[in-house]
Design an enzyme around this catalytic site. Structure first.
Site, PDB file in Angstrom:
ATOM      1  N   PRO A  17       2.638  -7.192  14.763  1.00 46.12           N
ATOM      2  CA  PRO A  17       3.419  -6.650  15.883  1.00 46.12           C
ATOM      3  C   PRO A  17       3.480  -5.126  15.915  1.00 46.12           C
ATOM      4  CG  PRO A  17       4.839  -7.647  14.228  1.00 46.12           C
ATOM      5  CD  PRO A  17       3.431  -8.037  13.888  1.00 46.12           C
ATOM      6  N   ASN A  18       3.441  -4.627  17.122  1.00 47.23           N
ATOM      7  CA  ASN A  18       3.582  -3.202  17.440  1.00 47.23           C
ATOM      8  C   ASN A  18       2.356  -2.362  17.083  1.00 47.23           C
ATOM      9  OD1 ASN A  18       6.312  -3.509  18.421  1.00 47.23           O
ATOM     10  ND2 ASN A  18       6.894  -3.822  16.279  1.00 47.23           N
ATOM     11  N   ARG A  29       2.691   5.214  19.123  1.00 50.19           N
ATOM     12  CA  ARG A  29       3.848   4.779  18.338  1.00 50.19           C
ATOM     13  C   ARG A  29       4.055   5.710  17.133  1.00 50.19           C
ATOM     14  NH1 ARG A  29       3.696  -0.300  14.135  1.00 50.19           N
ATOM     15  NH2 ARG A  29       5.897  -0.207  13.598  1.00 50.19           N
ATOM     16  N   TYR A  58       2.238   7.032  11.850  1.00 50.88           N
ATOM     17  CA  TYR A  58       1.049   6.168  11.919  1.00 50.88           C
ATOM     18  C   TYR A  58      -0.207   6.873  12.401  1.00 50.88           C
ATOM     19  CZ  TYR A  58       4.580   2.567  11.317  1.00 50.88           C
ATOM     20  OH  TYR A  58       5.609   1.811  10.813  1.00 50.88           O
ATOM     21  N   ASN A  81      -2.629  -6.527   8.263  1.00 51.59           N
ATOM     22  CA  ASN A  81      -1.472  -5.645   8.357  1.00 51.59           C
ATOM     23  C   ASN A  81      -0.438  -6.403   9.177  1.00 51.59           C
ATOM     24  OD1 ASN A  81       0.502  -3.783   8.858  1.00 51.59           O
ATOM     25  ND2 ASN A  81      -0.892  -2.117   9.416  1.00 51.59           N
ATOM     26  N   ALA A  88       5.942  -5.361  10.807  1.00 52.94           N
ATOM     27  CA  ALA A  88       7.280  -5.635  10.255  1.00 52.94           C
ATOM     28  C   ALA A  88       7.414  -7.064   9.717  1.00 52.94           C
ATOM     29  CB  ALA A  88       8.337  -5.363  11.314  1.00 52.94           C
ATOM     30  N   GLU A 144      -3.580  -6.985   1.812  1.00 56.84           N
ATOM     31  CA  GLU A 144      -2.534  -6.494   2.717  1.00 56.84           C
ATOM     32  C   GLU A 144      -2.723  -4.982   2.891  1.00 56.84           C
ATOM     33  OE1 GLU A 144       1.266  -7.502   1.016  1.00 56.84           O
ATOM     34  OE2 GLU A 144       2.332  -6.024   2.235  1.00 56.84           O
ATOM     35  N   HIS A 168      -1.217  -1.375   4.811  1.00 55.21           N
ATOM     36  CA  HIS A 168      -0.238  -0.628   5.607  1.00 55.21           C
ATOM     37  C   HIS A 168      -0.750   0.783   5.803  1.00 55.21           C
ATOM     38  CE1 HIS A 168       2.454  -3.940   5.264  1.00 55.21           C
ATOM     39  NE2 HIS A 168       2.234  -3.957   3.962  1.00 55.21           N
ATOM     40  N   ARG A 199       9.341   5.176   2.359  1.00 54.58           N
ATOM     41  CA  ARG A 199      10.125   5.181   3.596  1.00 54.58           C
ATOM     42  C   ARG A 199      11.476   4.493   3.331  1.00 54.58           C
ATOM     43  NH1 ARG A 199       6.448   2.919   8.279  1.00 54.58           N
ATOM     44  NH2 ARG A 199       8.222   3.704   9.496  1.00 54.58           N
TER      45      ARG A 199
HETATM   46  C1  DQA Z   1       3.234  -0.959   8.726  1.00 51.31           C
HETATM   47  C2  DQA Z   1       4.513  -0.696   7.948  1.00 51.31           C
HETATM   48  C3  DQA Z   1       5.608  -1.660   8.357  1.00 51.31           C
HETATM   49  O1  DQA Z   1       6.788  -1.413   7.626  1.00 51.31           O
HETATM   50  C4  DQA Z   1       5.922  -1.483   9.834  1.00 51.31           C
HETATM   51  O2  DQA Z   1       6.891  -2.424  10.245  1.00 51.31           O
HETATM   52  C5  DQA Z   1       4.698  -1.574  10.686  1.00 51.31           C
HETATM   53  C6  DQA Z   1       3.471  -0.927  10.231  1.00 51.31           C
HETATM   54  C7  DQA Z   1       2.134   0.092   8.402  1.00 51.31           C
HETATM   55  O3  DQA Z   1       0.997  -0.144   8.780  1.00 51.31           O
HETATM   56  O4  DQA Z   1       2.423   1.127   7.809  1.00 51.31           O
HETATM   57  O5  DQA Z   1       4.732  -2.076  11.802  1.00 51.31           O
HETATM   58  O6  DQA Z   1       2.722  -2.204   8.344  1.00 51.31           O
END
Ligand code: DQA
Length: 360
Positions: free
Chosen positions: A9-10, A17, A22, A72, A75, A96, A98, A105
């Site tokens: 998501p996102n 964003r 990011y 990835n 959240a 995984e 990020h 953070r």
């Molecule tokens: C993320 C880190 C997560 O905490 C966050 O909710 C994201 C992006 C990252 O790529 O740094 O949506 O996975």
């Protein structure tokens, strides 16, 4: 080799964003880079993004027969037992990723429900983390055994042993002793060493934030070398150490030991004062100095071979080549800092030759 790259998501909003966190790369830009990296690694990649937990679970199921998953979960990393269960339910190993440094953070971002089901986590390296995750999956094809050498969870390393190894090469990764850089960066060298008859042990060690920096990182390296006599298959072979960048600093510190046939520094930091005065490692080098780490590595008892990319912008040549104790120094034309981690580049045959002569 088939790999599924799954974004949660996102991440469709990448580019706009929170760019301070990011970056400015869009999802389309990221996917284009992933496709190019995959092609260069001989990977057939499938790309997927969804804001929907169930759709992500379905996609993980669909990737069951792939050779790997790069995920990835956004959240959902911190909440979704369903995604963790889906990864545990399929054979494909999952890495995984990020983009941001989730360890630095809000505290809740430091915990992942994928802990224990994902093979490894790569974080805080920006979008190149996806490339590193795919490279990790490629190198899994050269089998290894993970050997623990100490009590901390990071006191581990992957051992690869060919038939009748001529020697053992201990690999120490770089990354300014920061937690976001880990041993996967040395995996391609490890995988190539076995093809040339050398055993390798690619070591993790505590870094800043996990009890490392100084003296923790150095302490762990020493413990790893002290552990070698307990490892079947390599206890009677000669030993060499190869360290890259900050790992090169640690390698040179270890070169005072009597049990090393050769120390190879790949763009090693040898002058910590210089690193503290300029460049991306300034903060980390200053931290090490304040903890009493040696300011200049003078080398030791083992033979020392230094190689450095002439175009290195991360650890400039002047930060490493002054080392008087080095038996040999090679400055490689048209190479930067990270090319030294690629066994297809021109410096690597020189390293292999130096290992062969050190072990004979
Ligand atoms: C993320 C880190 C997560 O905490 C966050 O909710 C994201 C992006 C990252 O790529 O740094 O949506 O996975």
């Amino acid at each position: 080799m088939r790999v599924s790259v799954i974004n949660g998501p996102n991440l469709n909003l990448l580019g706009t964003r929170e760019p301070d966190t990011y970056g400015t790369e869009t999802l389309a830009g990221l996917e284009a880079r992933v496709a190019t990296w995959a092609q260069n690694m001989g990977i057939q990649v499938s790309l997927f993004q969804s804001n929907d937990e169930g759709a992500m679970v379905e996609e993980i199921h669909a990737a069951a027969d792939d050779d790997g998953i790069v995920i990835n979960p956004g959240a959902f990393t911190h909440t979704s037992r369903a995604i963790a269960d889906a990864i545990a339910s399929v054979e494909a190993p999952a890495v995984e990723v990020h983009i941001s440094n989730v360890m630095a953070r809000e505290p809740w971002r430091a915990s992942s429900v994928l802990d224990g089901v994902a093979l490894r986590t790569i974080f805080g390296r920006g979008v190149v983390g996806y490339r590193d995750a795919m490279r990790l999956l490629v190198n899994l094809r050269v089998p290894s055994t993970t050997i623990r050498y100490g009590p901390h969870p990071e006191n581990v390393g992957e051992l690869r042993i060919p038939d009748d190894p001529t020697g053992l090469v201990v690999l120490l990764h770089g990354g300014f002793w920061l937690r976001e850089y880990s041993r996967d960066t040395m995996d391609s060298l490890a995988a190539d060493l076995i093809a040339h008859g050398f055993a390798s042990w690619n070591i993790e060690y505590r870094r800043s934030g996990t009890g490392g920096s100084w003296p923790g990182s150095g302490h762990d390296m020493k413990s790893a070398l002290d552990f070698i006599p307990q490892i079947d298959g390599v206890r009677d072979t000669p030993i060499a150490v190869i360290g890259h960048s900050a790992g090169g600093y640690l390698a040179l510190w270890l070169s005072t030991r009597a049990d090393l046939a050769l120390t190879v520094g790949l763009a090693p930091i040898t002058d910590l004062e210089a690193a503290a005065s300029q460049g991306p490692g300034q903060e980390a080098a200053t931290d090490l100095l304040s903890r009493g780490a040696p300011s200049v590595m003078t080398g030791g008892r083992s033979d020392i071979f230094l190689l450095h990319g002439g175009d290195d912008q991360i650890v400039p040549v002047e930060h490493s080549t002054h080392l008087e104790a080095a038996v040999r120094v090679e400055i490689m034309e048209n190479m930067g800092h990270f090319e030294l981690l690629d066994p297809s580049r021109a410096h690597w045959p020189l390293v292999l030759e130096s290992l062969t002569s050190a072990f004979s």
